[in-house]
Design a protein around this motif. Sequence first.
Motif, PDB file in Angstrom:
ATOM      1  N   GLY A  56      -6.488 122.268 -12.600  1.00 27.13           N
ATOM      2  CA  GLY A  56      -6.112 121.396 -13.689  1.00 27.13           C
ATOM      3  C   GLY A  56      -4.792 121.420 -13.822  1.00 27.13           C
ATOM      4  O   GLY A  56      -4.280 120.744 -14.855  1.00 27.13           O
ATOM      5  N   GLU A  57      -3.900 122.236 -13.506  1.00 28.36           N
ATOM      6  CA  GLU A  57      -2.505 122.453 -13.766  1.00 28.36           C
ATOM      7  C   GLU A  57      -1.733 121.034 -13.470  1.00 28.36           C
ATOM      8  O   GLU A  57      -0.784 120.568 -14.025  1.00 28.36           O
ATOM      9  CB  GLU A  57      -1.775 123.317 -13.019  1.00 28.36           C
ATOM     10  N   ILE A  58      -2.127 120.209 -12.464  1.00 32.73           N
ATOM     11  CA  ILE A  58      -1.735 118.960 -12.053  1.00 32.73           C
ATOM     12  C   ILE A  58      -3.038 117.961 -11.845  1.00 32.73           C
ATOM     13  O   ILE A  58      -4.113 118.377 -11.637  1.00 32.73           O
ATOM     14  CB  ILE A  58      -0.971 118.886 -11.005  1.00 32.73           C
ATOM     15  N   CYS A  59      -2.430 116.579 -11.934  1.00 35.67           N
ATOM     16  CA  CYS A  59      -3.839 115.716 -11.923  1.00 35.67           C
ATOM     17  C   CYS A  59      -3.407 114.738 -10.605  1.00 35.67           C
ATOM     18  O   CYS A  59      -4.476 113.845 -10.347  1.00 35.67           O
ATOM     19  CB  CYS A  59      -3.762 114.873 -13.186  1.00 35.67           C
ATOM     20  N   LEU A  60      -2.204 114.835 -10.230  1.00 34.69           N
ATOM     21  CA  LEU A  60      -2.130 113.851  -9.078  1.00 34.69           C
ATOM     22  C   LEU A  60      -1.076 114.391  -8.057  1.00 34.69           C
ATOM     23  O   LEU A  60      -0.012 115.117  -8.476  1.00 34.69           O
ATOM     24  CB  LEU A  60      -1.544 112.411  -9.507  1.00 34.69           C
ATOM     25  N   ALA A  61      -1.441 114.530  -6.736  1.00 40.51           N
ATOM     26  CA  ALA A  61      -0.627 115.008  -5.867  1.00 40.51           C
ATOM     27  C   ALA A  61      -0.592 114.155  -4.378  1.00 40.51           C
ATOM     28  O   ALA A  61      -1.673 113.692  -4.115  1.00 40.51           O
ATOM     29  CB  ALA A  61      -0.979 116.586  -5.330  1.00 40.51           C
ATOM     30  N   LEU A  62       0.583 114.048  -4.072  1.00 36.11           N
ATOM     31  CA  LEU A  62       0.639 113.334  -2.591  1.00 36.11           C
ATOM     32  C   LEU A  62       0.672 114.448  -1.420  1.00 36.11           C
ATOM     33  O   LEU A  62       1.422 115.112  -1.378  1.00 36.11           O
ATOM     34  CB  LEU A  62       1.967 112.578  -2.417  1.00 36.11           C
ATOM     35  N   THR A  63      -0.514 114.579  -0.721  1.00 34.43           N
ATOM     36  CA  THR A  63      -0.877 115.492  -0.132  1.00 34.43           C
ATOM     37  C   THR A  63      -1.636 115.231   1.161  1.00 34.43           C
ATOM     38  O   THR A  63      -2.099 114.138   1.306  1.00 34.43           O
ATOM     39  CB  THR A  63      -1.857 116.516  -1.099  1.00 34.43           C
ATOM     40  N   GLN A  86     -15.300 123.845 -12.870  1.00 33.42           N
ATOM     41  CA  GLN A  86     -14.351 122.843 -13.769  1.00 33.42           C
ATOM     42  C   GLN A  86     -15.066 121.749 -13.872  1.00 33.42           C
ATOM     43  O   GLN A  86     -15.922 121.019 -13.463  1.00 33.42           O
ATOM     44  CB  GLN A  86     -13.172 122.577 -12.624  1.00 33.42           C
ATOM     45  N   PRO A  87     -14.681 121.363 -15.317  1.00 34.04           N
ATOM     46  CA  PRO A  87     -15.330 119.878 -16.126  1.00 34.04           C
ATOM     47  C   PRO A  87     -14.977 118.625 -15.323  1.00 34.04           C
ATOM     48  O   PRO A  87     -14.619 117.589 -16.112  1.00 34.04           O
ATOM     49  CB  PRO A  87     -15.069 120.415 -17.428  1.00 34.04           C
ATOM     50  N   PHE A  88     -14.203 118.858 -14.195  1.00 38.30           N
ATOM     51  CA  PHE A  88     -13.407 117.730 -13.565  1.00 38.30           C
ATOM     52  C   PHE A  88     -13.992 117.673 -12.067  1.00 38.30           C
ATOM     53  O   PHE A  88     -14.121 118.711 -11.520  1.00 38.30           O
ATOM     54  CB  PHE A  88     -11.896 117.474 -13.965  1.00 38.30           C
ATOM     55  N   GLU A  89     -13.371 116.413 -11.493  1.00 40.44           N
ATOM     56  CA  GLU A  89     -13.786 116.293 -10.010  1.00 40.44           C
ATOM     57  C   GLU A  89     -12.510 116.033  -9.548  1.00 40.44           C
ATOM     58  O   GLU A  89     -11.611 115.083  -9.894  1.00 40.44           O
ATOM     59  CB  GLU A  89     -14.738 115.173  -9.844  1.00 40.44           C
ATOM     60  N   VAL A  90     -12.252 116.766  -8.120  1.00 42.63           N
ATOM     61  CA  VAL A  90     -10.943 116.501  -7.579  1.00 42.63           C
ATOM     62  C   VAL A  90     -11.277 115.523  -6.409  1.00 42.63           C
ATOM     63  O   VAL A  90     -12.456 116.035  -5.632  1.00 42.63           O
ATOM     64  CB  VAL A  90     -10.172 117.872  -6.912  1.00 42.63           C
ATOM     65  N   VAL A  91     -10.760 114.310  -6.256  1.00 49.66           N
ATOM     66  CA  VAL A  91     -10.951 113.436  -5.115  1.00 49.66           C
ATOM     67  C   VAL A  91      -9.815 113.310  -4.260  1.00 49.66           C
ATOM     68  O   VAL A  91      -8.624 113.647  -4.722  1.00 49.66           O
ATOM     69  CB  VAL A  91     -11.585 112.332  -5.723  1.00 49.66           C
ATOM     70  N   TYR A  92     -10.048 112.758  -3.089  1.00 46.93           N
ATOM     71  CA  TYR A  92      -8.907 112.385  -2.236  1.00 46.93           C
ATOM     72  C   TYR A  92      -9.160 110.944  -1.803  1.00 46.93           C
ATOM     73  O   TYR A  92     -10.249 110.451  -1.689  1.00 46.93           O
ATOM     74  CB  TYR A  92      -8.914 113.132  -1.028  1.00 46.93           C
ATOM     75  N   ARG A  93      -7.819 109.989  -1.911  1.00 46.35           N
ATOM     76  CA  ARG A  93      -8.074 108.878  -1.351  1.00 46.35           C
ATOM     77  C   ARG A  93      -7.004 108.496  -0.409  1.00 46.35           C
ATOM     78  O   ARG A  93      -5.831 108.831  -0.790  1.00 46.35           O
ATOM     79  CB  ARG A  93      -7.862 107.776  -2.584  1.00 46.35           C
ATOM     80  N   ILE A  94      -7.287 107.826   0.632  1.00 48.18           N
ATOM     81  CA  ILE A  94      -6.323 107.223   1.693  1.00 48.18           C
ATOM     82  C   ILE A  94      -5.657 105.957   0.926  1.00 48.18           C
ATOM     83  O   ILE A  94      -6.440 105.139   0.758  1.00 48.18           O
ATOM     84  CB  ILE A  94      -6.834 106.807   2.868  1.00 48.18           C
ATOM     85  N   PRO A  95      -4.479 105.736   1.000  1.00 48.00           N
ATOM     86  CA  PRO A  95      -3.912 104.602  -0.020  1.00 48.00           C
ATOM     87  C   PRO A  95      -4.183 103.384   0.999  1.00 48.00           C
ATOM     88  O   PRO A  95      -4.000 103.169   2.018  1.00 48.00           O
ATOM     89  CB  PRO A  95      -2.359 104.886   0.001  1.00 48.00           C
ATOM     90  N   ARG A  96      -4.795 102.500   0.048  1.00 45.97           N
ATOM     91  CA  ARG A  96      -4.989 100.965   0.796  1.00 45.97           C
ATOM     92  C   ARG A  96      -3.912 100.245   1.390  1.00 45.97           C
ATOM     93  O   ARG A  96      -3.992  99.446   2.238  1.00 45.97           O
ATOM     94  CB  ARG A  96      -5.653 100.233  -0.463  1.00 45.97           C
ATOM     95  N   GLU A  97      -2.590 100.706   0.901  1.00 51.00           N
ATOM     96  CA  GLU A  97      -1.410 100.197   1.520  1.00 51.00           C
ATOM     97  C   GLU A  97      -1.284 100.625   2.729  1.00 51.00           C
ATOM     98  O   GLU A  97      -0.261 100.275   3.582  1.00 51.00           O
ATOM     99  CB  GLU A  97      -0.214 100.380   0.689  1.00 51.00           C
ATOM    100  N   GLY A  98      -1.800 101.803   3.224  1.00 51.81           N
ATOM    101  CA  GLY A  98      -1.760 102.443   4.598  1.00 51.81           C
ATOM    102  C   GLY A  98      -0.976 103.883   4.262  1.00 51.81           C
ATOM    103  O   GLY A  98      -0.198 104.193   3.393  1.00 51.81           O
TER     104      GLY A  98
END
Length: 358
Positions: free
Chosen positions: A224-231, A248-260
């Motif tokens: 939870g030290e960061i909330c967004l990473a380009l990775t 952790q009381p949160f969920e880490v998810v990954y998304r492929i950018p819709r822009e490509g």
Amino acid sequence: MRLLCCVWLLCCSLPLAASQQLNLFNWPEYLPPEAIQRFQEQTGIEVRYDTFDSPEVLESTLLAGASGYDLVFPSTTVLAKAIQAGALQQIDGSRYQYAAELDPELMQFLAVADPNNRYAMPYTWGTIGLGINRQAVERRLGQIPLNSLDLLFKPEYVSRLKDCGVSILDSPQEVIAIALNYLGHDPYASYPPALRQVAELLAGVQPNLRYVGSAQHIDDLASGEICLALTFNGDAGLAAARAAELGQPFEVVYRIPREGSVVWFDSMAIPVDAPNPEAAHRLIDFMLQPEVLAEVTNELFFANASLAAGPLVDPQIVADPDIYPTEAVRARLFVERQLGVADQRQRTRLWSRVIAQH
């Protein structure tokens, strides 16, 4: 996964002759130890596992020659450079029992770096996208699409995430290609107006970054030290698994950018001066087994290129479109491409001007 450390895997209890040793150079923790143990038991070949922490280290090692390694795991761009420099041996795919099971479409992707697939066999593949602490981001931005680079590149969004932590990969070629594509340009454009737009875009992001790096974000997303990473997608998958293990009381998810975005490959290749190339061939043949590649995917959350491995992969992983993209998403992906020396320097200078300010 790609942690900054160096480990040796010496799993055999009895010393073996030098001819029965395979010298391997790879990312840390990028081969399941159980798979290496089985290979050693089945073949009597001892695996010495050395690690690198950046593609540049592998590239310089290969191009310098006389590395002493039998098998290496280059990224797409390093593979292309090594082929051009004559640093790799040609391989015959027909000698590998399961090579015919490799996805033809993915082999065509890889052929951008390795024409006719003459020098390498694919190991894992994936994308660069957004690793996200869903709850932290939604608290600050509301219910907005998480599969968009707007989160990172639009100041009105990324500035509101600054307090919970934003990071990007220290990977100028890939990040600049993604930024060019986001702006509507060819990802490998070199004309000055396009690169000026990228510089302006990154300059808007830079004040909101916690850091630029290549490994720290895995644990930081999980804690939870960061909330967004380009990775990388697999790094986000590891962070998600660690967050779940920590309760952790949160969920880490990954998304492929819709822009490509970038689709990348890590491959298995044999240096031209490998001391024991036959051992390397045997390990490649072993790793291409569907059950072994499925084990890699289940442990590392990176997709593999074996069609036969699909039924052996955790169904939740196979069903995840951000690990195994749909055809529609694949159509928006572009392969890492080797740039000329002048273009590489141009991008490195741009990166240094913008990111060095951080």
